[in-house]
Scaffold this motif. Sequence first.
Motif, PDB file in Angstrom:
ATOM      1  N   ASP A 128       0.822  -1.216   0.000  1.00 50.67           N
ATOM      2  CA  ASP A 128       0.000   0.000   0.000  1.00 50.67           C
ATOM      3  C   ASP A 128       0.854   1.262   0.000  1.00 50.67           C
ATOM      4  N   GLN A 129       2.022   1.224   0.638  1.00 49.95           N
ATOM      5  CA  GLN A 129       2.911   2.383   0.611  1.00 49.95           C
ATOM      6  C   GLN A 129       3.542   2.556  -0.766  1.00 49.95           C
ATOM      7  N   LYS A 130       3.875   1.462  -1.424  1.00 49.94           N
ATOM      8  CA  LYS A 130       4.417   1.528  -2.783  1.00 49.94           C
ATOM      9  C   LYS A 130       3.387   2.136  -3.734  1.00 49.94           C
ATOM     10  N   ARG A 131       2.143   1.726  -3.597  1.00 52.74           N
ATOM     11  CA  ARG A 131       1.083   2.250  -4.453  1.00 52.74           C
ATOM     12  C   ARG A 131       0.809   3.721  -4.162  1.00 52.74           C
ATOM     13  N   THR A 132       0.927   4.118  -2.914  1.00 55.10           N
ATOM     14  CA  THR A 132       0.740   5.526  -2.564  1.00 55.10           C
ATOM     15  C   THR A 132       1.818   6.383  -3.206  1.00 55.10           C
ATOM     16  N   LEU A 133       3.070   5.939  -3.161  1.00 60.08           N
ATOM     17  CA  LEU A 133       4.144   6.677  -3.823  1.00 60.08           C
ATOM     18  C   LEU A 133       3.885   6.789  -5.319  1.00 60.08           C
ATOM     19  N   ALA A 134       3.441   5.706  -5.937  1.00 59.48           N
ATOM     20  CA  ALA A 134       3.153   5.726  -7.372  1.00 59.48           C
ATOM     21  C   ALA A 134       2.004   6.691  -7.682  1.00 59.48           C
ATOM     22  N   ALA A 135       0.991   6.706  -6.842  1.00 58.43           N
ATOM     23  CA  ALA A 135      -0.145   7.603  -7.050  1.00 58.43           C
ATOM     24  C   ALA A 135       0.270   9.064  -6.915  1.00 58.43           C
ATOM     25  N   LEU A 136       1.264   9.331  -6.089  1.00 61.30           N
ATOM     26  CA  LEU A 136       1.779  10.690  -5.946  1.00 61.30           C
ATOM     27  C   LEU A 136       2.689  11.074  -7.110  1.00 61.30           C
TER      28      LEU A 136
END
Length: 59
Positions: free
Chosen positions: A18-26
């Motif tokens: 979920d943290q990896k996906r959050t970075l990608a979304a940013l």
Amino acid sequence: MAKVRVTQVRSKIGRPEDQKRTLAALGLGKISRSIEIEINPAISGMIQKVNHLVKVEEI
């Protein structure tokens, strides 16, 4: 709204998905990559979730 510069300062390796996906979304994913974005409640929450991986500066 205020603008902020978000810079990734730590690696996403070994972090939860979920943290990896959050970075990608940013729009982040590599160390030293920066984005300038207007702050709103959704973005603020995303930054809070990965605040140990990024540096935030007001513009």
